[in-house]
Scaffold this motif. Structure first.
Motif, short mmCIF file in Angstrom:
data_model
loop_
_atom_site.label_atom_id
_atom_site.label_comp_id
_atom_site.label_asym_id
_atom_site.label_seq_id
_atom_site.Cartn_x
_atom_site.Cartn_y
_atom_site.Cartn_z
N GLY A 194 0.83 -1.21 0.00
CA GLY A 194 0.00 0.00 0.00
C GLY A 194 0.86 1.26 0.00
O GLY A 194 0.59 2.22 -0.71
N MET A 195 1.93 1.21 0.78
CA MET A 195 2.83 2.35 0.86
C MET A 195 3.51 2.59 -0.47
O MET A 195 3.64 3.73 -0.92
N LEU A 196 3.91 1.50 -1.14
CA LEU A 196 4.58 1.64 -2.44
C LEU A 196 3.62 2.23 -3.47
O LEU A 196 4.02 3.02 -4.32
N ASP A 197 2.31 1.85 -3.38
CA ASP A 197 1.32 2.44 -4.27
C ASP A 197 1.27 3.96 -4.09
O ASP A 197 1.16 4.71 -5.06
N ARG A 198 1.35 4.37 -2.81
CA ARG A 198 1.27 5.81 -2.55
C ARG A 198 2.52 6.52 -3.07
O ARG A 198 2.44 7.65 -3.56
N VAL A 199 3.66 5.84 -2.97
CA VAL A 199 4.89 6.43 -3.53
C VAL A 199 4.74 6.59 -5.04
O VAL A 199 5.01 7.64 -5.60
N ALA A 200 4.19 5.50 -5.67
CA ALA A 200 3.99 5.56 -7.12
C ALA A 200 3.01 6.66 -7.48
O ALA A 200 3.06 7.23 -8.56
N ALA A 201 2.09 6.97 -6.55
CA ALA A 201 1.09 8.01 -6.80
C ALA A 201 1.68 9.40 -6.56
O ALA A 201 0.96 10.38 -6.61
N GLY A 202 2.96 9.48 -6.28
CA GLY A 202 3.60 10.80 -6.19
C GLY A 202 3.99 11.23 -4.79
O GLY A 202 4.63 12.26 -4.62
N GLU A 203 3.58 10.45 -3.76
CA GLU A 203 3.97 10.82 -2.40
C GLU A 203 5.36 10.25 -2.12
O GLU A 203 5.50 9.21 -1.49
N LEU A 204 6.35 10.95 -2.64
CA LEU A 204 7.71 10.40 -2.65
C LEU A 204 8.37 10.35 -1.28
O LEU A 204 9.42 9.75 -1.12
N THR A 205 7.79 11.00 -0.29
CA THR A 205 8.43 11.01 1.02
C THR A 205 7.97 9.85 1.90
O THR A 205 8.45 9.66 3.00
N ARG A 206 7.01 9.05 1.39
CA ARG A 206 6.53 7.89 2.17
C ARG A 206 7.61 6.82 2.27
O ARG A 206 8.35 6.59 1.33
N ARG A 207 7.67 6.16 3.45
CA ARG A 207 8.64 5.08 3.62
C ARG A 207 7.96 3.88 4.26
O ARG A 207 6.96 4.02 4.97
N LEU A 208 8.53 2.69 4.02
CA LEU A 208 7.98 1.47 4.61
C LEU A 208 8.29 1.43 6.10
O LEU A 208 9.35 1.88 6.52
N PRO A 209 7.37 0.88 6.90
CA PRO A 209 7.66 0.78 8.33
C PRO A 209 8.72 -0.30 8.57
O PRO A 209 8.74 -1.34 7.92
N VAL A 210 9.62 -0.04 9.52
CA VAL A 210 10.64 -1.02 9.90
C VAL A 210 10.41 -1.33 11.38
O VAL A 210 10.44 -0.43 12.21
N SER A 211 10.11 -2.61 11.69
CA SER A 211 9.71 -2.94 13.06
C SER A 211 10.90 -2.99 14.01
O SER A 211 10.73 -2.91 15.22
N GLY A 212 12.11 -3.14 13.46
CA GLY A 212 13.29 -3.19 14.33
C GLY A 212 13.67 -4.60 14.74
O GLY A 212 14.66 -4.81 15.42
N SER A 213 12.86 -5.59 14.31
CA SER A 213 13.16 -6.97 14.69
C SER A 213 14.32 -7.53 13.85
O SER A 213 14.90 -8.54 14.20
N GLY A 214 14.62 -6.87 12.73
CA GLY A 214 15.72 -7.31 11.88
C GLY A 214 15.42 -8.56 11.10
O GLY A 214 16.33 -9.20 10.57
N ASP A 215 14.14 -8.94 10.97
CA ASP A 215 13.80 -10.14 10.20
C ASP A 215 13.88 -9.86 8.70
O ASP A 215 14.23 -8.75 8.29
N ASP A 216 13.55 -10.89 7.89
CA ASP A 216 13.74 -10.72 6.44
C ASP A 216 12.90 -9.59 5.87
O ASP A 216 13.37 -8.83 5.02
N ILE A 217 11.65 -9.45 6.35
CA ILE A 217 10.79 -8.38 5.83
C ILE A 217 11.39 -7.02 6.19
O ILE A 217 11.39 -6.09 5.39
#
Lengths: 472, 225
Positions: A194-217
């Motif tokens: 969903g976040m990437l869709d918003r970036v593609a829609a022009g909201e270039l400052t959006r970033r993916l959440p990082v939980s801090g667990s350091g897992d693969d995602i």
């Protein structure tokens, strides 16, 4: 946990997490069944062994009575045993070797029996359990003792029931845990996409959440974020460069225009250089037009306009533009027609001002290049998932080999050099079309040129799920 | 009119000031955003001409500060060439009109006249007249010298804009923006064609023309003297 049902099933089935959970549960179930089967066999063997042991003990007891106390004592012991015990638990039978009964139940065929397991109905018609029998010959007597497997069957049944219930419960819990995990994982992936869709829609400052667990995602999100940082920097750079160019050039162009206007005013229109000054001013206006178009295309291609997208009725725009240009076409000896197919409104998500300019550019191109007597058609077609806009004319058209080149910046076909225009019309059409993720194609209208634009149709927002299901 | 001009480029500023004086306006000017805001807050102007890019304080920020201070002086916003979003940004921030640089002074004068007098327009009026031409906004009817004239919806809108701005010059871009909602330069003679058709209906049959072409500037509807 139960609101898992609200995640669309087809989407959930595509979830890597759910597939993993299902596979794990299936493997778990197979292992459980195999282990259970071996346990069942072991218990069964052990119980049968115990029954035959018990039978042997009973039989030996009677044999001892015979050896110690003689024949009549054995007959008495077997008889009293038969009176104490019902034959469906255990029994003892005593007779002669040729099958004549002395004591115990009236067995159907005592002569044919051998030590081992037999079905109950072979002993007496009313017995249905399995039995273990022990056949012992004592001189001319035959002693047959039997013990029912009923009790061990019951124990096995209980064991199976307990095992089955445990298996069922385990599978159920594993499935639910799997679904919950899948849903949790799916949520993170959904949030990311969903976040990437918003970036593609022009909201270039959006970033993916990082939980801090350091897992693969998390690791993937961090990488995507740093790529987005670079993208943002690049787009900002382009925007800054075009703003700088605009700023650095607009002032001298502005000044040039002012100088020419002052000069023109001071010498007067009747002066010898008057017409030349007028030409120079026209050139300045042309520079401004081209410059403006170039900067516009650069800004449209940067994509930031997507943040301003709103629902737009494309057929409505086409209609009002045909209204505007019908008179212009008529002055040129041409006919401009509006056609529309499918259920209105042909709504899309877009930038109204740019779409107006796009359709106007296409119509103006047709008017300028198709010559007198041409028929120009503007068609909008609302398909279930797409809106198609098609502007076609019956003019000379463009050779098919040139179709791709026509859409690139500055390109103008040699044969149209004499017609006015900056040559950026179709390049702008292409930029606006790309901004809207539309499919732009040039076609041979036989004769003439057709430009077709295919955009994703905006779904009607329906307040109730009923109308939605009717629509889809 | 008493006009404030905030513009950092010397030549552009002189050019606009000279033009404004020539047209009989009194002027104040500032060469950066901070001085511009100070002047705009201190004195009451009839209109402010504000450049988008200014040293010290950006034109857009100045405009927002002005509107936040409850000062509703009409503002004509000067935007950069190719500044696709400047128009929307400016109008959203509270500008009354915008003009893309570079521009001819005549264009600026026409727009300034339009925003400067805007409050005097009686928007609630039902019947508009110029000489013997009458427009009934409720019944959507136009009559000249007692004769009804049949107009298409866009021709009606075009004529209404002219009558409401009677005596003032309207530039081609003003007409394109207001009547057709076009924010670009058409490559065909859209305006000329529609003006010529409108003339054919309201002027030609009646001898005395009301709609005049002002060379290199635009068009003006006015009663004969």
């Amino acid at each position: 946990m139960w609101d898992i049902a609200f995640v669309p099933l087809n989407k959930l089935l595509k979830s890597t997490h759910l597939r993993f959970a299902i596979a794990l549960t299936a493997v778990f179930a197979v292992i459980y069944l195999l282990v259970g089967w071996f346990a069942f066999l072991a218990v069964d063997t052990e119980l049968r062994e115990r029954v035959s042991q018990a039978d042997l003990v009973t039989s030996s007891g009677f044999a001892e009575i015979y050896r110690n106390s003689g024949r009549s004592a054995l007959v008495e012991a077997v008889r009293s045993s038969s009176e104490r015990n019902a034959p469906d638990d255990s029994f003892a039978w005593l007779g002669t070797r040729n099958g004549e009964r002395l004591a115990g139940p009236a067995l159907t065929a005592p002569g044919a029996l051998q030590t081992g397991d037999v079905p109950g109905r072979n002993l007496l018609p009313e017995l249905d359990e399995g039995y273990h029998i022990q056949v012992t010959d004592l001189d001319d007597l035959r002693l047959i003792t039997g013990v029912s497997h009923e009790e061990s069957d019951e124990i096995l049944g209980l064991v199976s029931l307990a095992f089955g219930a445990a298996a069922l419960l385990t599978l159920l819990l594993a499935s639910l845990a799997g679904l919950a995990l899948a849903r949790q994982g799916q949520r993170r992936i959904d949030a990311a996409s969903g976040m990437l869709d918003r970036v593609a829609a022009g909201e270039l400052t959006r970033r993916l959440p990082v939980s801090g667990s350091g897992d693969d995602i998390d690791q993937l999100s961090t990488r995507i974020n740093s790529t987005l940082d670079q993208l943002h920097a690049t787009v900002e750079g382009i925007r800054q460069v075009s703003a700088d160019i605009a700023h650095d050039l607009r002032t001298p162009i502005n000044r040039l225009g002012i100088h020419l206007e002052r000069l023109s005013d001071s010498v007067g229109v009747d002066h010898a250089i008057g017409p030349q000054l007028e030409l120079a001013r026209t050139e300045v206006r042309q520079i401004i037009t081209t410059f403006d178009a170039l900067l516009r295309i650069a800004q449209i291609e940067a994509g930031a306009r997507r943040a301003r997208f709103q629902p737009v009725d494309l057929s409505g725009i086409a209609e009002s533009l045909v209204d505007v240009y019908a008179a212009v076409a008529e002055e040129n000896g041409q006919t401009l027609q509006l056609e529309s197919e499918g259920d209105a409104p042909a709504r899309i998500l877009g930038d109204r001002d740019l779409l107006v300019q796009l359709i106007a550019n296409l119509i103006e191109n047709a008017i300028r290049h198709s010559g007198a007597g041409a028929i120009i058609r503007v068609l909008t077609r609302a398909e279930p998932d797409h809106v198609v806009l098609r502007v076609s004319d019956t003019g000379p058209g463009i050779p098919v080999d040139d179709h791709a080149r026509v859409l690139t910046r500055f390109h103008r076909l040699d044969q149209s050099r004499h017609t006015p225009g900056s040559g950026l019309g179709l390049a702008l059409v292409k930029a606006v079309s790309d901004l809207h993720n539309a499919e732009l194609t040039l076609l041979d209208a036989e004769p003439g040129l057709a430009v077709e634009l295919r955009l994703a149709r905006l779904r009607q927002e329906s307040p109730t799920p009923e109308t939605k299901s009717v629509e889809t | 009119m008493n006009v404030l001009l905030v513009e950092d480029d010397d030549l552009s500023r002189e050019y606009v000031l000279a033009g404004l004086h020539g047209a009989g306006h009194s002027t104040d000017h500032a060469i950066d955003g901070i001085d511009g805001l100070a002047l705009a807050l201190r004195a009451a102007y009839d209109a402010i001409i504000l450049d988008r890019m200014l040293p010290g304080m950006d034109g857009l920020a100045l405009l927002k500060a002005l509107r936040a201070a409850e000062i509703h002086t009409p503002v004509l916003f000067l935007t950069a060439i190719g500044g696709l979003d400047d128009r929307v940004d400016g109008l959203e921030a509270g500008a009354d009109d915008y003009l893309v640089k570079p521009f001819a002074f005549s264009e600026l004068a026409a727009r300034l006249a339009a925003i400067g007098r805007r409050p005097a327009l009686q928007t609630e009026q039902v019947r508009l007249t110029v000489a013997d031409l009458e427009m009934d906004l409720v019944r959507r009817r136009v009559v000249r010298a007692g004769q009804p004239i049949d107009l298409l919806p866009k021709e009606f809108a075009l004529l209404e804009y002219f009558i409401r701005s009677q005596g003032r010059v309207l530039s081609k871009t003003m007409l394109l923006e207001r009547v057709w909602d076009f924010h670009f330069d058409p490559q065909t003679s859209v305006v000329e064609t529609h003006i010529s058709r409108l003339r054919g209906k309201i002027d030609k049959p009646f001898g005395q023309p009301l709609l005049h072409t002002i060379k290199n500037v635009g068009y003006c509807l006015r009663a004969p003297e």
